[in-house]
Design a protein around this motif. Structure first.
Motif, short mmCIF file in Angstrom:
data_model
loop_
_atom_site.label_atom_id
_atom_site.label_comp_id
_atom_site.label_asym_id
_atom_site.label_seq_id
_atom_site.Cartn_x
_atom_site.Cartn_y
_atom_site.Cartn_z
N HIS A 16 0.86 -1.18 0.00
CA HIS A 16 0.00 0.00 0.00
C HIS A 16 0.89 1.22 0.00
O HIS A 16 1.92 1.26 0.65
N CYS A 17 0.47 2.24 -0.70
CA CYS A 17 1.28 3.45 -0.83
C CYS A 17 0.59 4.62 -0.14
O CYS A 17 -0.62 4.78 -0.25
N ASP A 18 1.38 5.40 0.57
CA ASP A 18 0.90 6.64 1.15
C ASP A 18 0.80 7.66 0.02
O ASP A 18 1.80 8.01 -0.61
N MET A 19 -0.38 8.12 -0.29
CA MET A 19 -0.59 8.99 -1.44
C MET A 19 -0.06 10.41 -1.22
O MET A 19 -0.12 11.23 -2.12
N ARG A 20 0.49 10.68 -0.04
CA ARG A 20 1.14 11.97 0.16
C ARG A 20 2.53 11.99 -0.47
O ARG A 20 3.12 13.04 -0.63
N LYS A 21 3.04 10.81 -0.83
CA LYS A 21 4.36 10.73 -1.45
C LYS A 21 4.30 11.34 -2.84
O LYS A 21 3.34 11.20 -3.56
N SER A 22 5.39 12.00 -3.18
CA SER A 22 5.50 12.58 -4.51
C SER A 22 6.67 11.92 -5.25
O SER A 22 6.97 10.75 -5.00
N PHE A 23 7.32 12.63 -6.11
CA PHE A 23 8.34 12.05 -6.98
C PHE A 23 9.44 11.31 -6.21
O PHE A 23 9.71 10.14 -6.49
N ASP A 24 10.06 11.96 -5.26
CA ASP A 24 11.18 11.36 -4.54
C ASP A 24 10.75 10.18 -3.68
O ASP A 24 11.42 9.15 -3.63
N GLY A 25 9.63 10.30 -2.99
CA GLY A 25 9.14 9.20 -2.16
C GLY A 25 8.76 7.98 -2.98
O GLY A 25 9.05 6.84 -2.60
N LEU A 26 8.14 8.20 -4.12
CA LEU A 26 7.77 7.09 -4.99
C LEU A 26 9.00 6.45 -5.63
O LEU A 26 9.06 5.23 -5.79
N CYS A 27 10.00 7.26 -5.96
CA CYS A 27 11.26 6.70 -6.48
C CYS A 27 11.91 5.81 -5.44
O CYS A 27 12.50 4.77 -5.77
N GLY A 28 11.82 6.18 -4.16
CA GLY A 28 12.34 5.35 -3.09
C GLY A 28 11.61 4.02 -3.00
O GLY A 28 12.23 2.98 -2.77
N LEU A 29 10.30 4.02 -3.18
CA LEU A 29 9.53 2.78 -3.18
C LEU A 29 9.90 1.89 -4.37
O LEU A 29 9.94 0.67 -4.26
N VAL A 30 10.17 2.50 -5.51
CA VAL A 30 10.56 1.74 -6.70
C VAL A 30 11.88 1.03 -6.45
O VAL A 30 12.03 -0.17 -6.72
N SER A 31 12.85 1.76 -5.89
CA SER A 31 14.17 1.15 -5.69
C SER A 31 14.17 0.15 -4.54
O SER A 31 14.78 -0.91 -4.64
N SER A 32 13.46 0.44 -3.45
CA SER A 32 13.48 -0.48 -2.31
C SER A 32 12.47 -1.60 -2.41
O SER A 32 12.76 -2.75 -2.10
N GLY A 33 11.26 -1.30 -2.89
CA GLY A 33 10.20 -2.30 -2.92
C GLY A 33 10.18 -3.15 -4.17
O GLY A 33 9.85 -4.33 -4.13
N LEU A 34 10.54 -2.54 -5.31
CA LEU A 34 10.50 -3.27 -6.58
C LEU A 34 11.89 -3.62 -7.11
O LEU A 34 12.00 -4.34 -8.10
N CYS A 35 12.93 -3.09 -6.45
CA CYS A 35 14.33 -3.34 -6.85
C CYS A 35 14.56 -3.00 -8.32
O CYS A 35 15.18 -3.77 -9.06
N ARG A 36 14.08 -1.86 -8.73
CA ARG A 36 14.24 -1.41 -10.11
C ARG A 36 14.69 0.04 -10.10
O ARG A 36 14.55 0.75 -9.09
#
Length: 117
Positions: A16-36
């Motif tokens: 689940h994603c916190d929708m308050r996240k913007s570009f940098d927060g979502l990029c962090g989820l991509v690298s840590s959660g999806l390893c991409r």
């Protein structure tokens, strides 16, 4: 300009994603959660806990683009055929955004070139 289509690769974030996240927060989820890598040109799809909000993060020439949709009623259906890595097809994303649930379907085999990573 809306520049997404069937030529892109789409990845659904499993948590689940916190929708308050913007570009940098979502990029962090991509690298840590999806390893991409977020700057590879792929599109990353994020949903909130109630599945009423959706964000798509996409890198295109010159920077990031963030698409955001909030439903006033109903929820986004989860695709049934997502792969273990979270990859979904363009058609599955369109069905999610439009709120269409396919009760019974069978996908016929089609030839496709596999990308070598």
């Amino acid at each position: 300009m809306f520049s997404l289509g069937s030529s892109h690769r789409y990845y659904l974030y499993g948590g689940h994603c916190d929708m308050r996240k913007s570009f940098d927060g979502l990029c962090g989820l991509v690298s840590s959660g999806l390893c991409r890598g977020a700057t590879g040109g792929d599109v990353f799809v994020f949903l909130n806990r109630r599945r009423t909000h959706m964000k798509l993060l996409h890198w295109e020439h010159g920077g990031f683009v963030l698409y955001y949709k909030r439903l006033e009623g109903g929820t986004f259906p989860l695709p049934r055929t997502s792969s273990p890595g979270g990859e979904i097809d363009w058609s599955e994303l369109v069905l999610m955004v439009e709120g269409i649930v396919v009760e019974k379907s069978r996908r016929r085999h089609r030839f496709s070139l596999k990308k070598v990573v």
